[in-house]
Design an enzyme around this catalytic site. Structure first.
Site, short mmCIF file in Angstrom:
data_model
loop_
_atom_site.label_atom_id
_atom_site.label_comp_id
_atom_site.label_asym_id
_atom_site.label_seq_id
_atom_site.Cartn_x
_atom_site.Cartn_y
_atom_site.Cartn_z
N CYS A 1 6.15 2.06 -8.15
CA CYS A 1 7.16 2.70 -7.30
C CYS A 1 8.46 2.96 -8.08
CB CYS A 1 7.38 1.89 -6.03
SG CYS A 1 8.14 2.87 -4.71
N HIS B 1 2.00 1.03 -3.74
CA HIS B 1 2.20 -0.40 -3.90
C HIS B 1 0.87 -1.15 -3.91
CE1 HIS B 1 6.64 -0.79 -3.57
NE2 HIS B 1 6.51 0.38 -2.97
N GLU C 1 0.33 -3.96 -5.21
CA GLU C 1 0.55 -5.41 -5.15
C GLU C 1 0.46 -5.95 -3.72
OE1 GLU C 1 4.36 -3.91 -3.65
OE2 GLU C 1 2.98 -3.24 -5.23
#
Length: 253
Positions: A114, A222, A224
């Site tokens: 990001c 994202h 993660e």
């Protein structure tokens, strides 16, 4: 599990803001957890490490660098625009851009997420759309802050992977998939060393890599977020940590 200190050491850049009037640097746990789950050892990197002598002492100890997402934006003057960003983080800009330069020079594996991908764009002579939502041809890429986190990070749009790149290697036989979307800025122009790895349906660059590097990948979404629950996210982090392990072994030869 083995000796944790045999794991590749991944430096993760921190973000700065004020908490109860105190300047504070933090890391969201989701990034640390994703690195740990993939087999790495995450180490927080405070902004003071941008000082050249400290950076030179640090880099030999790192096997990888993770540039996480953040609510802040890269300062516009760093990519040739005037004006200010109300939520800038100058210390993070300084450290991240220095780390990117050193990572590419030393061929240290680099994973940018990001804001991290936007830093990678700027560091390689690219520019950013400062407000994607003002571009009528583009989708709405921001999250709805009124929704619970689980809904903010839910799949929002599809991306198409380009053939022959790093992302295609990491995600074989997966040419299209859905990603979350929580950003107001994005890549506008790219430098000559950058390869596009994936596009959104509106043409916005959603992933990129740096040519002639063992692993230098940026993604706009994202992975993660609950990375242990999504196979594609696990593959990205496992690919990154595998590259870090390879770099770690090469250093010891």
């Amino acid at each position: 599990m083995g000796n944790i200190f045999n794991r590749p050491i991944v430096g993760v850049v921190m973000c700065r803001y004020r908490l109860n009037q105190h300047l504070t640097q933090t890391l969201q746990e989701k990034y640390l957890n994703a690195v740990l789950a993939a087999g790495g050892l995450p180490i927080a990197l405070p902004h003071a490490l941008a000082e050249p002598e400290m950076l030179a002492e640090l880099l030999p100890h790192l096997d990888g660098i993770l540039l996480p997402g953040s609510p802040s934006n890269v300062q516009p003057h760093l990519y040739g625009e005037n004006g200010d960003e109300p939520d800038a983080d100058p210390g993070r800009d300084e450290l991240s851009l220095a780390l990117i330069g050193q990572a590419l020079s030393r061929r240290i594996p680099l994973f940018a997420i990001c804001r991290g991908m936007q830093e990678l764009v700027v560091a390689t002579q690219g520019t950013l759309h400062r407000r994607l939502y003002e571009q009528p041809e583009l989708l709405e890429h921001r999250e709805d802050h009124d929704l619970p986190l689980e809904q903010q990070y839910a799949p929002a749009h599809e991306v198409t992977v380009q053939d022959g790149g790093l992302l295609a290697q990491l995600l074989p036989d997966c040419h299209r998939f859905w990603v979350n979307s929580l950003h107001g800025q994005g890549a506008k122009t790219l430098g000559p060393s950058v390869r596009v790895e994936a596009y959104a349906a509106d043409g916005l660059v959603e992933a990129l890599s740096i040519r002639d590097q063992p692993f230098a990948l940026g993604v706009q979404w994202h992975p993660e977020w609950n990375s242990d629950e999504y196979a594609l996210s696990r593959l990205l982090f496992e690919g990154f940590i595998n590259a870090c392990q390879h770099y770690q072994k090469e250093k010891r030869l």
